[in-house]
Design an enzyme around this catalytic site. Structure first.
Site, PDB file in Angstrom:
ATOM      1  N   ALA A 169       0.861  -1.179   0.000  1.00  0.00           N
ATOM      2  CA  ALA A 169       0.000   0.000   0.000  1.00  0.00           C
ATOM      3  C   ALA A 169       0.897   1.228   0.000  1.00  0.00           C
ATOM      4  O   ALA A 169       2.049   1.162   0.451  1.00  0.00           O
ATOM      5  CB  ALA A 169      -0.874  -0.009   1.242  1.00  0.00           C
ATOM      6  N   GLY A 193       0.710  -5.111   0.915  1.00  0.00           N
ATOM      7  CA  GLY A 193      -0.504  -5.190   0.082  1.00  0.00           C
ATOM      8  C   GLY A 193      -0.217  -5.781  -1.287  1.00  0.00           C
ATOM      9  O   GLY A 193      -1.115  -6.352  -1.919  1.00  0.00           O
ATOM     10  N   GLU A 195      -0.403  -9.383  -0.784  1.00  0.00           N
ATOM     11  CA  GLU A 195      -1.818  -9.698  -0.569  1.00  0.00           C
ATOM     12  C   GLU A 195      -2.614  -9.634  -1.879  1.00  0.00           C
ATOM     13  O   GLU A 195      -3.513 -10.444  -2.105  1.00  0.00           O
ATOM     14  CB  GLU A 195      -2.402  -8.739   0.472  1.00  0.00           C
ATOM     15  CG  GLU A 195      -1.862  -9.041   1.875  1.00  0.00           C
ATOM     16  CD  GLU A 195      -2.145  -7.935   2.883  1.00  0.00           C
ATOM     17  OE1 GLU A 195      -1.920  -6.752   2.554  1.00  0.00           O
ATOM     18  OE2 GLU A 195      -2.586  -8.250   4.006  1.00  0.00           O
ATOM     19  N   GLU A 202       5.064  -5.337   7.032  1.00  0.00           N
ATOM     20  CA  GLU A 202       4.321  -4.279   7.734  1.00  0.00           C
ATOM     21  C   GLU A 202       4.828  -4.052   9.151  1.00  0.00           C
ATOM     22  O   GLU A 202       4.772  -2.944   9.674  1.00  0.00           O
ATOM     23  CB  GLU A 202       2.824  -4.620   7.775  1.00  0.00           C
ATOM     24  CG  GLU A 202       2.100  -4.501   6.442  1.00  0.00           C
ATOM     25  CD  GLU A 202       2.094  -5.772   5.618  1.00  0.00           C
ATOM     26  OE1 GLU A 202       2.936  -6.670   5.864  1.00  0.00           O
ATOM     27  OE2 GLU A 202       1.235  -5.876   4.717  1.00  0.00           O
TER      28      GLU A 202
HETATM   29  N1  CO8 Z   1       4.649   3.282  -0.432  1.00  0.00           N
HETATM   30  C1  CO8 Z   1       5.100   4.454  -0.920  1.00  0.00           C
HETATM   31  N2  CO8 Z   1       6.288   4.612  -1.542  1.00  0.00           N
HETATM   32  C2  CO8 Z   1       7.063   3.522  -1.683  1.00  0.00           C
HETATM   33  C3  CO8 Z   1       6.667   2.260  -1.193  1.00  0.00           C
HETATM   34  C4  CO8 Z   1       5.387   2.155  -0.546  1.00  0.00           C
HETATM   35  N3  CO8 Z   1       4.921   0.996  -0.089  1.00  0.00           N
HETATM   36  N4  CO8 Z   1       7.652   1.366  -1.464  1.00  0.00           N
HETATM   37  C5  CO8 Z   1       8.617   2.066  -2.102  1.00  0.00           C
HETATM   38  N5  CO8 Z   1       8.278   3.361  -2.240  1.00  0.00           N
HETATM   39  C6  CO8 Z   1       9.045   4.432  -2.873  1.00  0.00           C
HETATM   40  C7  CO8 Z   1      10.211   4.875  -2.038  1.00  0.00           C
HETATM   41  O1  CO8 Z   1       9.802   5.797  -1.048  1.00  0.00           O
HETATM   42  C8  CO8 Z   1      11.125   5.466  -3.072  1.00  0.00           C
HETATM   43  O2  CO8 Z   1      10.663   6.754  -3.395  1.00  0.00           O
HETATM   44  P1  CO8 Z   1      11.740   7.959  -3.603  1.00  0.00           P
HETATM   45  O3  CO8 Z   1      12.535   7.560  -4.807  1.00  0.00           O
HETATM   46  O4  CO8 Z   1      10.895   9.155  -3.821  1.00  0.00           O
HETATM   47  O5  CO8 Z   1      12.579   7.998  -2.356  1.00  0.00           O
HETATM   48  C9  CO8 Z   1      10.899   4.592  -4.282  1.00  0.00           C
HETATM   49  O6  CO8 Z   1       9.652   3.934  -4.073  1.00  0.00           O
HETATM   50  C10 CO8 Z   1      11.966   3.527  -4.473  1.00  0.00           C
HETATM   51  O7  CO8 Z   1      12.061   2.820  -3.252  1.00  0.00           O
HETATM   52  P2  CO8 Z   1      13.463   2.587  -2.483  1.00  0.00           P
HETATM   53  O8  CO8 Z   1      14.400   3.717  -2.754  1.00  0.00           O
HETATM   54  O9  CO8 Z   1      13.147   2.314  -1.066  1.00  0.00           O
HETATM   55  O10 CO8 Z   1      13.973   1.287  -3.237  1.00  0.00           O
HETATM   56  P3  CO8 Z   1      14.925   0.155  -2.657  1.00  0.00           P
HETATM   57  O11 CO8 Z   1      15.234  -0.714  -3.828  1.00  0.00           O
HETATM   58  O12 CO8 Z   1      16.043   0.735  -1.888  1.00  0.00           O
HETATM   59  O13 CO8 Z   1      14.009  -0.678  -1.631  1.00  0.00           O
HETATM   60  C11 CO8 Z   1      11.990  -1.804  -0.925  1.00  0.00           C
HETATM   61  C12 CO8 Z   1      12.917  -1.390  -2.102  1.00  0.00           C
HETATM   62  C13 CO8 Z   1      12.718  -2.821  -0.050  1.00  0.00           C
HETATM   63  C14 CO8 Z   1      10.770  -2.446  -1.557  1.00  0.00           C
HETATM   64  C15 CO8 Z   1      11.619  -0.561  -0.103  1.00  0.00           C
HETATM   65  O14 CO8 Z   1      11.146   0.459  -0.987  1.00  0.00           O
HETATM   66  C16 CO8 Z   1      10.550  -0.813   0.911  1.00  0.00           C
HETATM   67  O15 CO8 Z   1      10.827  -1.364   1.958  1.00  0.00           O
HETATM   68  N6  CO8 Z   1       9.287  -0.375   0.631  1.00  0.00           N
HETATM   69  C17 CO8 Z   1       8.199  -0.475   1.565  1.00  0.00           C
HETATM   70  C18 CO8 Z   1       7.695  -1.897   1.635  1.00  0.00           C
HETATM   71  C19 CO8 Z   1       6.580  -1.986   2.674  1.00  0.00           C
HETATM   72  O16 CO8 Z   1       6.751  -1.690   3.836  1.00  0.00           O
HETATM   73  N7  CO8 Z   1       5.380  -2.427   2.208  1.00  0.00           N
HETATM   74  C20 CO8 Z   1       4.240  -2.562   3.063  1.00  0.00           C
HETATM   75  C21 CO8 Z   1       3.416  -1.297   3.040  1.00  0.00           C
HETATM   76  S1  CO8 Z   1       2.062  -1.324   4.159  1.00  0.00           S
HETATM   77  C22 CO8 Z   1       0.924  -2.323   3.417  1.00  0.00           C
HETATM   78  O17 CO8 Z   1       1.099  -2.772   2.308  1.00  0.00           O
HETATM   79  C23 CO8 Z   1      -0.307  -2.611   4.197  1.00  0.00           C
HETATM   80  C24 CO8 Z   1      -1.399  -3.147   3.300  1.00  0.00           C
HETATM   81  C25 CO8 Z   1      -2.705  -3.022   4.013  1.00  0.00           C
HETATM   82  C26 CO8 Z   1      -3.873  -3.302   3.080  1.00  0.00           C
HETATM   83  C27 CO8 Z   1      -4.073  -2.293   2.030  1.00  0.00           C
HETATM   84  C28 CO8 Z   1      -4.717  -1.037   2.549  1.00  0.00           C
HETATM   85  C29 CO8 Z   1      -4.721   0.021   1.477  1.00  0.00           C
END
Ligand code: CO8
Length: 256
Positions: free
Chosen positions: A64, A107, A110, A130
């Site tokens: 998400a 998500g 999921e 998460e």
């Molecule tokens: N949301 C928003 N932005 C994101 C997300 C995300 N989930 N994931 C990555 N991005 C963005 C980063 O902020 C970054 O943006 P910017 O270039 O502006 O800084 C860009 O994408 C590239 O990401 P990274 O620089 O972090 O890339 P890396 O290769 O270093 O890392 C990862 C990749 C490991 C995937 C890392 O981006 C990460 O950990 N992302 C978050 C993963 C996460 O925590 N996901 C769970 C989110 S919560 C959720 O899904 C709950 C679902 C609930 C049900 C749905 C309800 C709507």
């Protein structure tokens, strides 16, 4: 401005491509609205028999959109009622194939688990991280993951935020097949086209019957399967399919 999803139709396959590359296809509220509306329109379209959801080669979806949630209050989250959309995905009756490459997290994992067949490229990584941002999976992750891979592996992923590789996901029973990264999309698309040639009513009832296995006891599930099995004898496609087999020719299914 880029659309968060790209929807196209190829013959009897409805395709959705997640398209927010700058944020690793994070599932924003807008994306989810468009995705679910498109899936439902495909489900209503009699020319479409199978649905394919794909990300890019680099990423399926990293969860998400955290920016949508970071400052939300409990009441805002409640009023958004966003899980109603996920329920609507659950109710799609046609088979949905996920073509997953790169990250399928939170998500995103999921969403893949809402699909019926998961084709993973060798580079796919699945996770429910998460816990690292102070929440738990909310779109069925704790339930579907546990059913797919078992309590102890699910706990490892949900409590530690551990990512698993495509090979582990395949070994654990989370994905249907692993294919090389270079042609994972072509493989999934071909599978979708091949599946779309099967009798469409039987496809829907087969999906319904398999999903029932997660919802009920074995004896109730068997009863349910039997009723759907009998129902198909009311279709022209059953008559055509069996006649074609006996006459040693290719069946021509009409979806009736
Ligand atoms: N949301 C928003 N932005 C994101 C997300 C995300 N989930 N994931 C990555 N991005 C963005 C980063 O902020 C970054 O943006 P910017 O270039 O502006 O800084 C860009 O994408 C590239 O990401 P990274 O620089 O972090 O890339 P890396 O290769 O270093 O890392 C990862 C990749 C490991 C995937 C890392 O981006 C990460 O950990 N992302 C978050 C993963 C996460 O925590 N996901 C769970 C989110 S919560 C959720 O899904 C709950 C679902 C609930 C049900 C749905 C309800 C709507």
């Amino acid at each position: 401005m880029n659309q968060p999803i790209i929807a196209t139709i190829e013959k009897h396959v409805g395709i959705v491509r997640l398209n927010r590359p700058d944020v690793l296809n994070a599932l924003s509220l807008d994306l989810m609205k468009m995705l679910v509306d498109t899936l439902e329109s495909y489900d209503d379209n009699p020319d479409i028999h199978v649905i394919l959801i794909a990300g890019s080669e680099k990423v399926w979806a990293a969860g998400a959109d955290i920016n949508d949630m970071a400052n939300a209050s409990v009441f805002e989250m409640y009023e958004r009622n966003q899980f109603a959309r996920w329920e609507r995905i659950r109710k799609i009756r046609k088979p949905v194939i996920a073509a997953v490459s790169g990250f399928a997290l939170g998500g995103g994992c999921e969403l893949a688990m809402h699909c019926d067949v998961i084709i993973a490229s060798e580079s796919a990584k699945f996770g429910q991280p998460e816990i690292n941002i102070g929440i738990i999976p909310g779109a069925g992750g704790t339930q579907r993951l546990t059913r797919a891979i078992g309590k102890f592996r699910a706990m490892d992923m949900v409590l530690n935020g551990r990512f698993i590789s495509a090979a582990e996901a395949h070994q654990f029973g989370l994905v249907s097949r692993i294919v090389p990264r270079e042609n994972f999309y072509e493989f999934a698309l071909k599978l979708a086209h091949d599946m779309s040639k099967k009798p469409p009513l039987a496809l829907k009832l087969a999906k319904e019957a398999v999903l029932k296995a997660h919802e009920t006891t074995l004896s109730e599930g068997l009863e349910y399967e039997r009723k759907l099995f009998y129902m198909l004898f009311a279709t022209d496609d059953q008559k055509e399919g069996m006649a074609a087999f006996i006459e040693k020719r290719r069946a021509k299914f009409e979806g009736q």
